[in-house]
Design an enzyme around this catalytic site. Structure first.
Site, PDB file in Angstrom:
ATOM      1  N   ASP A 104      64.291 112.578 131.052  1.00 13.51           N
ATOM      2  CA  ASP A 104      64.645 111.261 130.480  1.00 13.51           C
ATOM      3  C   ASP A 104      65.499 111.287 129.208  1.00 13.51           C
ATOM      4  OD1 ASP A 104      62.968 110.596 132.550  1.00 13.51           O
ATOM      5  OD2 ASP A 104      61.467 109.581 131.334  1.00 13.51           O
ATOM      6  N   LYS A 135      62.918 108.072 138.444  1.00 14.91           N
ATOM      7  CA  LYS A 135      61.460 107.940 138.589  1.00 14.91           C
ATOM      8  C   LYS A 135      61.014 106.595 138.019  1.00 14.91           C
ATOM      9  CE  LYS A 135      60.333 110.569 134.373  1.00 14.91           C
ATOM     10  NZ  LYS A 135      59.897 109.394 133.589  1.00 14.91           N
ATOM     11  N   CYS A 181      56.369 110.918 128.922  1.00 14.72           N
ATOM     12  CA  CYS A 181      56.893 111.372 130.214  1.00 14.72           C
ATOM     13  C   CYS A 181      56.918 112.889 130.363  1.00 14.72           C
ATOM     14  CB  CYS A 181      58.270 110.764 130.450  1.00 14.72           C
ATOM     15  SG  CYS A 181      58.177 108.982 130.732  1.00 14.72           S
TER      16      CYS A 181
HETATM   17  C1  C5J Z   1      59.343 108.412 128.275  1.00 13.72           C
HETATM   18  C2  C5J Z   1      58.444 106.304 127.544  1.00 13.72           C
HETATM   19  N1  C5J Z   1      60.415 108.933 128.873  1.00 13.72           N
HETATM   20  N2  C5J Z   1      58.098 106.793 126.358  1.00 13.72           N
HETATM   21  N3  C5J Z   1      59.131 107.073 128.425  1.00 13.72           N
HETATM   22  O1  C5J Z   1      58.598 109.096 127.624  1.00 13.72           O
HETATM   23  O2  C5J Z   1      58.175 105.165 127.825  1.00 13.72           O
END
Ligand code: C5J
Length: 224
Positions: free
Chosen positions: A24, A129, A162
């Protein structure tokens, strides 16, 4: 096997069966005006690791080992986003609403793209995802099995959300997991530190942790 100096003990990296997972590293989490910013976070903390993540990706590209990028992304009709997720966080904007980089966390929007410095190159796998974990509703386990991957090296954001969720999902599926600790970041320094400790605790109950230099050093010694 290549032994990578790590905690709680050296990580046995299997060069024929290891992939990098970059979680991400999207504009929505890293740049002002995105989803992370809308939740009131200091996104500069995450932007600071981009050069280290780029260095890690370069290691894998040079070795010819697979690189997998994930994006947290919902369908434009949000049919894959539960109402409970949309409601969370008391944000200034909700998932699907229009921000400075398009609709927040929606596939195809400018803010949903991986930051330019870490853009995937041809042949690398990109996984959209809908959840925090990379295995939920993505089919990535089957993809990894098809190419014989047993070992996963993790980087990306955020460490305790994540990244940790994906590592735990991977651990439950039998992957040997290493987190590169300076190639991951959280909006909260104490959450990053705690996550690293809980991954490596109890003999590596979720996996191993090591800095990028440990991986680079082990590969350099192998090449010498
Ligand atoms: C991730 C989030 N990528 N913090 N998403 O950690 O909402």
């Amino acid at each position: 096997m290549i032994d990578i100096p790590a905690r709680p003990y050296p990580y046995p990296l299997d060069p024929a069966h290891t992939a990098l997972v970059v979680i991400d590293m999207q504009r929505d989490f890293i740049e002002p005006g995105g989803f992370g910013d809308s939740l009131g976070n200091d996104v500069a903390r995450l932007e600071a690791i981009v050069p280290t993540v780029a260095g890690l990706i370069e290691v894998f590209r040079q070795q010819g080992w697979p690189v997998i990028h994930t994006r947290e992304a919902h369908k434009p009709d949000l049919s894959d986003c539960p109402p409970s997720k949309i409601a969370r966080g008391n944000p200034s904007l909700h998932i699907g609403e229009v921000g400075a980089m398009g609709r927040l966390l929606v596939a195809g929007e400018p803010g949903n793209q991986i930051v330019a410095a870490l853009a995937p190159i041809e042949g690398e796998i990109v996984i959209d995802k809908p959840g925090k974990g990379m295995f939920w509703a993505t089919g990535v386990h089957e993809t990894l099995q098809a190419i014989g991957i047993t070992h996963l090296v993790f980087a990306g954001v955020t460490t305790e959300v994540c990244v940790q969720t994906s590592m735990r999902e991977a651990n439950d599926r039998g992957y040997e997991c290493l987190l590169i600790e300076d190639a991951t970041e959280s909006y909260f320094a104490q959450f990053k530190a705690a996550t690293i400790e809980m991954i490596a605790a109890q003999g590596g109950i979720v996996g191993w942790v090591a800095p990028l230099a440990a991986l680079q050093g082990a590969l350099a010694r192998r090449a010498a």
